[in-house]
Design a protein around this motif. Sequence first.
Motif, PDB file in Angstrom:
ATOM      1  N   PHE A 160       0.814  -1.217   0.000  1.00 24.77           N
ATOM      2  CA  PHE A 160       0.000   0.000   0.000  1.00 24.77           C
ATOM      3  C   PHE A 160       0.853   1.274   0.000  1.00 24.77           C
ATOM      4  O   PHE A 160       0.360   2.375  -0.162  1.00 24.77           O
ATOM      5  CB  PHE A 160      -0.899   0.025   1.253  1.00 24.77           C
ATOM      6  N   VAL A 161       2.156   1.134   0.272  1.00 26.78           N
ATOM      7  CA  VAL A 161       3.007   2.303   0.516  1.00 26.78           C
ATOM      8  C   VAL A 161       3.461   2.935  -0.792  1.00 26.78           C
ATOM      9  O   VAL A 161       3.837   2.245  -1.732  1.00 26.78           O
ATOM     10  CB  VAL A 161       4.235   1.886   1.364  1.00 26.78           C
ATOM     11  N   SER A 162       3.430   4.282  -0.837  1.00 29.70           N
ATOM     12  CA  SER A 162       3.807   4.946  -2.077  1.00 29.70           C
ATOM     13  C   SER A 162       5.324   4.926  -2.283  1.00 29.70           C
ATOM     14  O   SER A 162       5.788   4.898  -3.401  1.00 29.70           O
ATOM     15  CB  SER A 162       3.261   6.371  -2.111  1.00 29.70           C
ATOM     16  N   ASN A 163       6.112   4.946  -1.192  1.00 36.99           N
ATOM     17  CA  ASN A 163       7.565   4.935  -1.329  1.00 36.99           C
ATOM     18  C   ASN A 163       8.204   4.031  -0.253  1.00 36.99           C
ATOM     19  O   ASN A 163       8.711   4.518   0.761  1.00 36.99           O
ATOM     20  CB  ASN A 163       8.089   6.378  -1.216  1.00 36.99           C
ATOM     21  N   PRO A 164       8.174   2.704  -0.483  1.00 36.89           N
ATOM     22  CA  PRO A 164       8.658   1.755   0.529  1.00 36.89           C
ATOM     23  C   PRO A 164      10.112   1.980   0.935  1.00 36.89           C
ATOM     24  O   PRO A 164      10.444   1.864   2.119  1.00 36.89           O
ATOM     25  CB  PRO A 164       8.518   0.392  -0.158  1.00 36.89           C
ATOM     26  N   THR A 165      10.980   2.320  -0.016  1.00 37.76           N
ATOM     27  CA  THR A 165      12.406   2.498   0.293  1.00 37.76           C
ATOM     28  C   THR A 165      12.594   3.611   1.310  1.00 37.76           C
ATOM     29  O   THR A 165      13.382   3.501   2.254  1.00 37.76           O
ATOM     30  CB  THR A 165      13.172   2.873  -1.006  1.00 37.76           C
ATOM     31  N   LYS A 166      11.834   4.691   1.122  1.00 41.94           N
ATOM     32  CA  LYS A 166      11.949   5.832   2.025  1.00 41.94           C
ATOM     33  C   LYS A 166      11.460   5.480   3.433  1.00 41.94           C
ATOM     34  O   LYS A 166      12.072   5.871   4.427  1.00 41.94           O
ATOM     35  CB  LYS A 166      11.129   6.994   1.455  1.00 41.94           C
ATOM     36  N   LEU A 167      10.366   4.720   3.510  1.00 44.70           N
ATOM     37  CA  LEU A 167       9.849   4.326   4.826  1.00 44.70           C
ATOM     38  C   LEU A 167      10.878   3.463   5.564  1.00 44.70           C
ATOM     39  O   LEU A 167      11.145   3.662   6.756  1.00 44.70           O
ATOM     40  CB  LEU A 167       8.507   3.588   4.694  1.00 44.70           C
ATOM     41  N   LYS A 168      11.489   2.523   4.846  1.00 42.17           N
ATOM     42  CA  LYS A 168      12.506   1.658   5.448  1.00 42.17           C
ATOM     43  C   LYS A 168      13.680   2.476   5.964  1.00 42.17           C
ATOM     44  O   LYS A 168      14.160   2.281   7.081  1.00 42.17           O
ATOM     45  CB  LYS A 168      13.046   0.681   4.387  1.00 42.17           C
ATOM     46  N   LYS A 169      14.133   3.420   5.142  1.00 35.09           N
ATOM     47  CA  LYS A 169      15.274   4.259   5.485  1.00 35.09           C
ATOM     48  C   LYS A 169      14.958   5.114   6.716  1.00 35.09           C
ATOM     49  O   LYS A 169      15.750   5.207   7.659  1.00 35.09           O
ATOM     50  CB  LYS A 169      15.581   5.161   4.277  1.00 35.09           C
ATOM     51  N   ALA A 170      13.776   5.727   6.708  1.00 32.15           N
ATOM     52  CA  ALA A 170      13.372   6.618   7.800  1.00 32.15           C
ATOM     53  C   ALA A 170      13.289   5.851   9.118  1.00 32.15           C
ATOM     54  O   ALA A 170      13.772   6.309  10.159  1.00 32.15           O
ATOM     55  CB  ALA A 170      12.025   7.265   7.473  1.00 32.15           C
ATOM     56  N   PHE A 171      12.699   4.651   9.063  1.00 31.59           N
ATOM     57  CA  PHE A 171      12.552   3.855  10.289  1.00 31.59           C
ATOM     58  C   PHE A 171      13.915   3.357  10.765  1.00 31.59           C
ATOM     59  O   PHE A 171      14.190   3.322  11.966  1.00 31.59           O
ATOM     60  CB  PHE A 171      11.606   2.674  10.032  1.00 31.59           C
ATOM     61  N   GLY A 172      14.784   3.000   9.825  1.00 25.17           N
ATOM     62  CA  GLY A 172      16.127   2.539  10.162  1.00 25.17           C
ATOM     63  C   GLY A 172      16.924   3.606  10.896  1.00 25.17           C
ATOM     64  O   GLY A 172      17.687   3.312  11.812  1.00 25.17           O
ATOM     65  N   LYS A 173      16.750   4.861  10.497  1.00 22.20           N
ATOM     66  CA  LYS A 173      17.503   5.970  11.092  1.00 22.20           C
ATOM     67  C   LYS A 173      16.980   6.390  12.471  1.00 22.20           C
ATOM     68  O   LYS A 173      17.714   6.966  13.270  1.00 22.20           O
ATOM     69  CB  LYS A 173      17.439   7.193  10.165  1.00 22.20           C
ATOM     70  N   ALA A 174      15.675   6.138  12.722  1.00 22.03           N
ATOM     71  CA  ALA A 174      15.058   6.629  13.971  1.00 22.03           C
ATOM     72  C   ALA A 174      15.530   5.820  15.183  1.00 22.03           C
ATOM     73  O   ALA A 174      15.779   4.618  15.077  1.00 22.03           O
ATOM     74  CB  ALA A 174      13.543   6.545  13.858  1.00 22.03           C
ATOM     75  N   HIS A 175      15.674   6.493  16.329  1.00 27.45           N
ATOM     76  CA  HIS A 175      15.989   5.802  17.582  1.00 27.45           C
ATOM     77  C   HIS A 175      14.678   5.346  18.199  1.00 27.45           C
ATOM     78  O   HIS A 175      13.767   6.141  18.391  1.00 27.45           O
ATOM     79  CB  HIS A 175      16.684   6.753  18.564  1.00 27.45           C
ATOM     80  N   LYS A 176      14.594   4.051  18.511  1.00 24.47           N
ATOM     81  CA  LYS A 176      13.345   3.530  19.080  1.00 24.47           C
ATOM     82  C   LYS A 176      13.505   3.402  20.589  1.00 24.47           C
ATOM     83  O   LYS A 176      14.437   2.762  21.066  1.00 24.47           O
ATOM     84  CB  LYS A 176      12.980   2.168  18.484  1.00 24.47           C
ATOM     85  N   ILE A 177      12.568   4.005  21.314  1.00 23.93           N
ATOM     86  CA  ILE A 177      12.611   3.932  22.770  1.00 23.93           C
ATOM     87  C   ILE A 177      11.794   2.729  23.214  1.00 23.93           C
ATOM     88  O   ILE A 177      10.572   2.697  23.046  1.00 23.93           O
ATOM     89  CB  ILE A 177      12.035   5.232  23.399  1.00 23.93           C
ATOM     90  N   GLY A 178      12.481   1.741  23.772  1.00 23.24           N
ATOM     91  CA  GLY A 178      11.790   0.526  24.176  1.00 23.24           C
ATOM     92  C   GLY A 178      11.453   0.521  25.654  1.00 23.24           C
ATOM     93  O   GLY A 178      10.377   0.118  26.061  1.00 23.24           O
ATOM     94  N   LYS A 179      12.391   1.013  26.476  1.00 25.04           N
ATOM     95  CA  LYS A 179      12.186   0.941  27.928  1.00 25.04           C
ATOM     96  C   LYS A 179      12.095   2.338  28.524  1.00 25.04           C
ATOM     97  O   LYS A 179      12.642   3.295  27.992  1.00 25.04           O
ATOM     98  CB  LYS A 179      13.367   0.211  28.584  1.00 25.04           C
ATOM     99  N   THR A 180      11.423   2.424  29.672  1.00 22.16           N
ATOM    100  CA  THR A 180      11.235   3.718  30.337  1.00 22.16           C
ATOM    101  C   THR A 180      12.575   4.403  30.621  1.00 22.16           C
ATOM    102  O   THR A 180      12.708   5.605  30.439  1.00 22.16           O
ATOM    103  CB  THR A 180      10.459   3.520  31.653  1.00 22.16           C
ATOM    104  N   LYS A 181      13.578   3.613  31.019  1.00 24.44           N
ATOM    105  CA  LYS A 181      14.856   4.239  31.380  1.00 24.44           C
ATOM    106  C   LYS A 181      15.575   4.866  30.159  1.00 24.44           C
ATOM    107  O   LYS A 181      16.342   5.798  30.308  1.00 24.44           O
ATOM    108  CB  LYS A 181      15.769   3.279  32.138  1.00 24.44           C
ATOM    109  N   ASP A 182      15.257   4.369  28.963  1.00 28.47           N
ATOM    110  CA  ASP A 182      15.852   4.959  27.749  1.00 28.47           C
ATOM    111  C   ASP A 182      15.383   6.397  27.520  1.00 28.47           C
ATOM    112  O   ASP A 182      16.013   7.155  26.795  1.00 28.47           O
ATOM    113  CB  ASP A 182      15.476   4.132  26.508  1.00 28.47           C
TER     114      ASP A 182
END
Length: 415
Positions: free
Chosen positions: A262-284
Motif C-alpha cells: 500500500f506504501v507509495s515509497n517503501p524504500t523511504k519508509l525503510k530508510k526513515a525507520f532505520g535511522k530513527a531511535h526507538k525507545i523501548g524501555k522507560t529508562k531509555d
Amino acid sequence: MIEIKFLGGASEVGRSCFLIDTGVEKFLLDYGLNVQGFTMPMQPPISLDAVLLSHAHLDHCGLIPELYKRGFQKSVFATKSTLDLTNLLLEDSIKIQTRKGMEPFYSDIDINTFVKRAKRVDFGQPIEFTKSVIELHDAGHIPGSAATLIDTGKKRLLYTGDLNYSENSLMKASEKNYSDIDTLIIESTYSYKNHPNRNKLANSLRETVKGALENGGTVLLPAFAVGRTQEILMLVYDLGFPVYMDGMGITATKIALKNLDFVSNPTKLKKAFGKAHKIGKTKDRQKVLDKPCIVIASAGMLQGGPIHHYIKKLKDERNCSLIMTGFQVEGTVGRTLLDTKKFVSNGSEFEVKMDIQFMDFSAHIGRDDLFKFIEQVNPQKVIPVHGEFIPEFIAELKDKGFETILAKNGDVIKI
Ligand SMILES: [Zn+2]
Ligand SMILES: [Zn+2]
C-alpha cells in the motif's frame, strides 16, 4: 434484493457496523467501538457467514472479538496489514478499558480466537460465497484499509469504509475504477470541508520543525500509531536532527514494513525507520531530551501513552514545540491543550508554555474529492454514513442529480 441494517455509525462518526442480508448470506461490515464514550453499536447476530473488516481503526474493528465471545464460529476477512494492526489495537484497547475501570467487552482469549479464524485477502482477490462474490479494494486511508465490493449477481454494493482520495508521503491513492455499482455506502466525515494541499502542508511541517530545532528547541509530534506516525516519520527523518520514536507507533511501523504493497515509497519508509531511535524501555527516555531532537510518540489525541512523559518534562520550555498532526476530538486531552494551553489528565493539571500548533493532516477524503469520487463511481443510489452533516450533504447530492438515502442507526433499507 439486499437488505441493509444500520447497526451503528450511520448518522455519526464512531462504532461503524452494518448488517447485509442477501437472502442467502449474512455479512457484517465492520463492528466498531465508539472510543470517546466506549459505546457499542446495536448488537449484531452471530449467525453470520462472514465479517468483512475495512480497516484497523477501533471505530471499525474495536468490537470484533465480542462476536467470538458470544460464540461466532466463522471468519473475519481483511488484508494482512489490517489483521496484524487490528490485533495490536485490540490488545491495547483491553488495557485502556481496564485502566478506565471498565469490565472489558472481551478478553485476550477472544482476540486469539479472532486471530486464529481470520482470513487474509489481497486487494482484488475474489472471496466466493454461495450467492455473492466479495472483493476488497485499496481505500488509501491507512495501511491495509479497504473498500468492500459485494456482488450478488443481481446487485453490486460498494462500502468505502474510511477513504482517502489522493496519494500522500505514505499511502498510495485509493482505487476509483468501479463499474456498475448499484448502491454506494460512503463515509462523509469531511463532507463540509476541504483539507489544505497535502504537499504544502508537508513542507510547512518540515519548515516549522526545522526552525524550532535550529532555535535550540525540541519538537514533540504526538501521532496516531497507525498511518500518521509513519507519514510524519517520512517527513522529518532527513532534517539533520535525531528522531526518537516512542510507543505503539514503533510496532505499527514494523507491521507496515512487512506489508508494503500500500506504501507509495517503501524504500523511504525503510530508510526513515532505520535511522530513527526507538525507545523501548522507560529508562531509555532519560537521555532523549539532552539536545534538540524530534520525538514522535503516541497517543495522537494525548489520551495517554508516552507523549505525556515528554510534555511533563518540557512544559516550561518556551523554545520547544508541540505540533498536533491529527484531528483532536472535543473532550480529549489534546483538544483541551490546544484550546486552553492546559494539560489536564488523570488528576494532573498544568499550563504548557511550549509553542503549541495544529496542522490538518487528515487521512479522510475532503469535500471536493468526495463529490469527485461519487461522480467517478456513478452509483444508482448513494447512502452517506460516518459523518455529522449528512442531511446537508444529501441535499447537495440531490441537487447534483443523485438518488440518495438518509440512513439512521436502527434503519433497515432494501435495495
Ligand atoms: Zn479510519
Ligand atoms: Zn472511521
